[in-house]
Design an enzyme around this catalytic site. Sequence first.
Site, mmCIF file in Angstrom:
data_model
loop_
_atom_site.group_PDB
_atom_site.id
_atom_site.type_symbol
_atom_site.label_atom_id
_atom_site.label_comp_id
_atom_site.label_asym_id
_atom_site.label_seq_id
_atom_site.Cartn_x
_atom_site.Cartn_y
_atom_site.Cartn_z
ATOM 1 N N MET A 167 17.639 -15.722 7.979
ATOM 2 C CA MET A 167 16.893 -17.005 7.184
ATOM 3 C C MET A 167 17.557 -16.788 5.467
ATOM 4 S SD MET A 167 15.831 -19.651 8.097
ATOM 5 C CE MET A 167 14.597 -19.426 9.431
ATOM 6 N N LYS A 176 -15.811 10.545 2.136
ATOM 7 C CA LYS A 176 -16.189 11.896 3.355
ATOM 8 C C LYS A 176 -17.499 12.606 2.763
ATOM 9 C CE LYS A 176 -13.955 16.394 2.227
ATOM 10 N NZ LYS A 176 -12.991 17.567 1.860
ATOM 11 N N GLU A 207 1.150 4.283 8.103
ATOM 12 C CA GLU A 207 0.076 3.416 8.104
ATOM 13 C C GLU A 207 0.195 1.780 8.698
ATOM 14 O OE1 GLU A 207 -1.734 6.601 5.979
ATOM 15 O OE2 GLU A 207 0.491 5.051 5.976
ATOM 16 N N PHE A 224 -8.280 12.561 -6.977
ATOM 17 C CA PHE A 224 -7.057 12.799 -5.814
ATOM 18 C C PHE A 224 -7.202 12.033 -4.618
ATOM 19 C CE2 PHE A 224 -4.542 15.099 -2.210
ATOM 20 C CZ PHE A 224 -3.106 14.836 -2.338
ATOM 21 N N GLN A 225 -6.215 10.813 -4.321
ATOM 22 C CA GLN A 225 -5.497 10.208 -3.831
ATOM 23 C C GLN A 225 -6.877 9.431 -3.800
ATOM 24 O OE1 GLN A 225 -4.900 12.017 0.317
ATOM 25 N NE2 GLN A 225 -2.582 11.820 0.025
#
Length: 564
Positions: A475, A160, A48, A110-111
């Site tokens: 760096m 959902k 993602e 869940f999630q």
Amino acid sequence: MMTGAQILIESLKREGVDLIFGYPGGVLLGVYDTIYDSDITHILPRREQGGIHAAEGYARATGKVGVCFGTSGPGATNLVTGIANAHMDSIPMVVFTGQVATSLIGGDAFQEADIIGITRPIVKHSYMLTDVNETAGVIKEAFHIARTGRPGPVVIDLPKDIMAAKTKFEWPEKVSLTGYNPTVKGHLGQIKKMLRMLESAKKPVIYMGGGVVLSEASEELVKFSEITNVPVVSSFLGLGGFPGTHDNFIGWLGMHGNYASNMAVSDPDFILAIGTRFSDRSTGRLDGFAPNAKIAHIDVDPASISKNVQIEVPIVGDCKAVLKQALGEIDKFNWDKNLAARKEWREVIRAWDKEHPFDYDRTADVIKPQYVVESIYKVTEGDAIICTEVGQNQMWAGQFYKFKRPHQFISSGGLGTMGYGFPAAIGAKLGCPDKEVFDIAGDGSILMNIQELTTAVQNKVAVKVAILNNRYLGMIRQWQNMFFNDRFSHCNLECQPDFVKLAEAFGAVGMRIDRKEDVEAAIRESLKVKDRPVFMDFTVDRNENVFPMIPAGASVSEMLLMKK
């Protein structure tokens, strides 16, 4: 009657969206089933974070709003870095996140993750849909908010059950938001006051930032600078907003900006700042920034004015609109006033630039990273879109590539996100398929989102990646070298992969360049590849540092210069 998912996709079409970057998940299956029948192009990243950086690269290269999707829980949290990046750099984005059904919210389902709460400090606005009837109106508002005023990311959370519910589709033709009405035109009295001060100045400078690029104000700025004959310095993200080859362009200022630019903002009597937020990387120590100058500041975001630097003449408005207003008044002023003093000021600036230009040891046999960037500039004739990772590679790209136009330089500025450049380059190439797109990378940063090689190969995205491989977190090594007595703590990348074999394993083209005399030929060869990405692994000087450099806590006039 349409489902919420169908309304979502139809609304995106109404907003002119032609490209989505997204990763599906359980709560988004209804949305993705609708995408299956859509003519909007969907690009599947391999993580993602890669998707949202690609969407942002697309937005920066095209000037459009970037769009991406992520599912609930870890899918949404993987987008957070990209949201913060867009917020810091004022990039218009609409980010859709999946969410568990409304009946489960707050129950540790869940999630489930509170992405609205998590991202609240780093978005311009956010929505959680709780009624399918809101869907079209919320999307219309989100795009309006993302692209107007100071641009930025907007998050829309999609439960959902709301995506599965049905209602009649009604598209609002206009947006009216109480309390949100960004000022576009500037106050004419303030504009005239700015012009009077500019007319009287003996050592004026225009300091432009990324807002000039975002507002498409480059043409107006060039005309304004030419009529008034005032030199221009740029912030790092402003590069390309004023042609890098123009006689009035001095360079970019800040921690690794050029000597002439930093000195020019240390000793002016008047600064006209346009579309910049005066970040610490540009100003250095604030009490050493332009101590003798009066400052006028044009910015669409009133919160950016006098936030870091005290401003005498604030002008709230869109950069393009305000410059058009100023050009409408410009003939009423005498720009030959103080002509002798201004000519002397220009000669002083030219002398600074001649004395201390961006430079490196051009006699070295080893490949210098600056030479690679110069060679890319030469081969592409300054016409490529340049994306960068973060670190030394980023600074060398800004120093040794002269940008001709807006949207040509794409880099993570405010957040400094390693792993940004490669997925951003994929998005930029998909948005501008007729342009050559390069990611100038370090061997540390490129590994942060290396999985997006698959995305580029699958979609035949012919980005060119120039890895300045010094086998260090460069760096970090530079600072440890200069300020921590060469105590190189966890910056050594001796155990790096074979980038040629790695590229080939993904189905891309891999090239290793060990000799200086092969650099230009390799870049030319890469341009022949039109159907997949090319990784060029340049073995560069391990110990090369970026100069000039302003140490932390120093003023912009206290630069450390390259040792001869």
